[in-house]
Motif scaffolding. Structure first.
Motif, short mmCIF file in Angstrom:
data_model
loop_
_atom_site.label_atom_id
_atom_site.label_comp_id
_atom_site.label_asym_id
_atom_site.label_seq_id
_atom_site.Cartn_x
_atom_site.Cartn_y
_atom_site.Cartn_z
N TRP A 367 0.85 -1.18 0.00
CA TRP A 367 0.00 0.00 0.00
C TRP A 367 0.89 1.24 0.00
CZ3 TRP A 367 -5.54 -0.18 1.05
CH2 TRP A 367 -6.04 -1.48 1.20
N LEU A 368 0.37 2.33 -0.55
CA LEU A 368 1.09 3.60 -0.53
C LEU A 368 0.36 4.62 0.33
CD1 LEU A 368 2.24 4.26 -4.22
CD2 LEU A 368 3.52 3.21 -2.36
N ALA A 369 1.14 5.44 1.03
CA ALA A 369 0.64 6.62 1.74
C ALA A 369 1.73 7.67 1.56
CB ALA A 369 0.38 6.33 3.21
N ALA A 370 1.75 8.31 0.40
CA ALA A 370 2.90 9.13 0.03
C ALA A 370 2.47 10.41 -0.67
CB ALA A 370 3.84 8.33 -0.88
N ALA A 371 3.40 11.39 -0.72
CA ALA A 371 3.14 12.73 -1.26
C ALA A 371 2.01 13.39 -0.48
CB ALA A 371 2.84 12.68 -2.76
N ILE A 372 2.02 13.20 0.83
CA ILE A 372 0.96 13.70 1.71
C ILE A 372 1.54 14.81 2.58
CG2 ILE A 372 -0.66 13.09 3.53
CD1 ILE A 372 -0.48 10.17 2.48
#
Length: 436
Positions: A367-372
């Motif tokens: 999963w990704l949780a990025a550029a946040i």
């Protein structure tokens, strides 16, 4: 914060209930906090190169949380984030936000944004230049402004305080921590369509991860990590997260002002923003060509000499502009940066200004949780936590589905990398400054 386990323990105790978060900035910390809050029985492990200091964008974020965005998706995530930050002791100060303009098109933008904010349930009010100057008298010269828009519920987030709180609470709830540098990944294909991250390579050995869920909360390093498969990128989907340079500076230290702290102020026509940090003021500018960077050990980059002129021009917008330091130092090592001096703070942009949050379709356990940004970190972490922990008996709500579709890591499928890079760089000047 110290490590609570080691690689040997992880490899000796594989578990399909394990969730490994790679990245310990505000996003990774928020994920650990909200995943553990659900008491789902999962074993949550957060891995970061440094658990004692913030080496990513969290460590230098200016902290402004402006909830209204041209994208309703980002507006909703920001509203959800503010609700979360308000529960963190010392985490969020609702000082408000001001947007200023002196051009006809800029004044029309302010009027339109007032209507959009109210439709979104956010308090917003057009005020006179005199009222705006009274809210931040050292920043604003009323004679140089034609109109202003005040957002009363916006404010400033202390990213370090929030991150520490999330991590402390997660640890109390049983989240484990491992301080180690991740250097790459090994994927294993079960068939022609899907792969799994079978091993996480680190400087001290490999972590067996085939049975784990893995979340990249790795900010400006995400693209380089996705490319760090042993023989090929981890995913075949384009993930255009582009690290860019950004100048920020301060005044010399001063005693805190008497009375209410200033709101965060944006000069819409000049791509400039400023805030009251308590014992000094801060100033940033987007009024320069975007500069792509490749961050190394921290999200503080080498200082481009052109940024001296950028800050000099930016400081002229402020009534107390002559108090700001505008000359940086050209150093090759990030460790030479001093927090009270001008610096180049690296952050990530994307082609549509939206984060990546969700499952990577061709890697079954990634999963990704990025550029946040700090502005939407908690809201995005809550959204992703709900989806990761959702079981077969519960469907995704229509609201969550709309958010996840917009943030889908596969949304740029079929587009050329060069085109996506150019689109992302072109978005840099739109971060706070829509064409006015």
């Amino acid at each position: 914060m110290l490590s609570t386990l080691d690689i040997a323990y992880l490899n000796a105790n594989p578990s399909p209930q394990r969730i490994i978060i790679v990245g310990g900035g505000i996003v990774g910390a928020a994920l650990a906090f909200h995943l553990s809050e659900a008491k789902s029985g999962h074993h949550i492990v957060l891995i970061d190169r440094s658990l004692k200091s913030e080496l990513g964008s969290t460590g230098h974020a200016p902290g402004f949380v402006g909830q209204l965005n041209e994208s309703p998706i980002l507006t909703q995530l920001a509203k959800d984030t503010v609700l979360d930050y308000l529960s963190v002791p010392g985490g969020f100060d609702p000082v408000g936000g001001l947007e200023l303009s002196s051009t006809p098109s800029g004044l029309e933008t302010l009027r339109r944004r007032e209507e959009t904010a109210r439709a979104a349930g956010l308090p917003a009010e057009l005020v006179t230049p005199e009222v705006a100057a009274s809210l931040a008298p050292d920043f604003i010269d009323a004679s140089s402004v034609k109109g202003a828009l005040h957002f009363a519920s916006d404010g400033t987030a202390n990213a370090k305080v929030i991150t520490s709180y999330y991590l402390d609470q997660a640890r109390i709830r049983g989240v484990d921590f491992l301080e180690i540098a991740v250097t790459g990944f090994e994927t294993k294909s079960d068939n022609e369509q899907f792969a799994k991250i079978a091993a996480i390579h680190t400087e001290n050995g490999d972590i067996n991860s085939e049975s784990s869920t893995i979340i990249f909360a790795t900010g400006v390093w995400t693209s380089s990590l996705i490319s760090a498969g042993r023989n090929a990128p981890i995913t075949q989907f384009p993930i255009p997260i582009v690290p860019v340079a950004h100048p920020y500076t301060f005044t010399q230290p001063r005693p805190p002002r008497v009375g209410s702290p200033y709101p965060f102020v944006r000069w819409l026509d000049h791509h400039v923003y400023a805030r009251d940090h308590g014992n000094r003021d801060g100033l940033g500018s987007y009024d320069h060509p975007p500069l792509q960077l490749a961050p190394r050990t921290s999200a503080i980059g080498t200082w481009p000499s052109s940024f001296d002129q950028v800050l000099s021009q930016a400081s002229s917008c402020l009534k107390n502009g002559n108090e700001f330091q505008v000359q940086g130092h050209i150093a090759d090592l990030e460790e030479t940066w001093l927090p009270e001096k001008p610096f180049n703070g690296i952050f990530a942009v994307t082609p549509d200004n939206l984060p990546f949050a969700g499952r990577v379709p061709d890697v079954a356990n990634l999963w990704l949780a990025a550029a946040i940004w700090v502005t939407t970190a908690a809201g995005t972490a809550k959204l992703l936590s709900r989806e990761i922990l959702r079981d077969a008996m519960h469907s995704t709500t229509s609201e969550d589905k709309a958010l996840l579709n917009a943030l889908d890591p596969a949304r740029f499928q079929g587009l050329e990398a060069d085109s996506l890079l150019q689109q992302a760089l072109e978005k840099y000047n739109d971060i706070y400054n829509r064409e006015s």
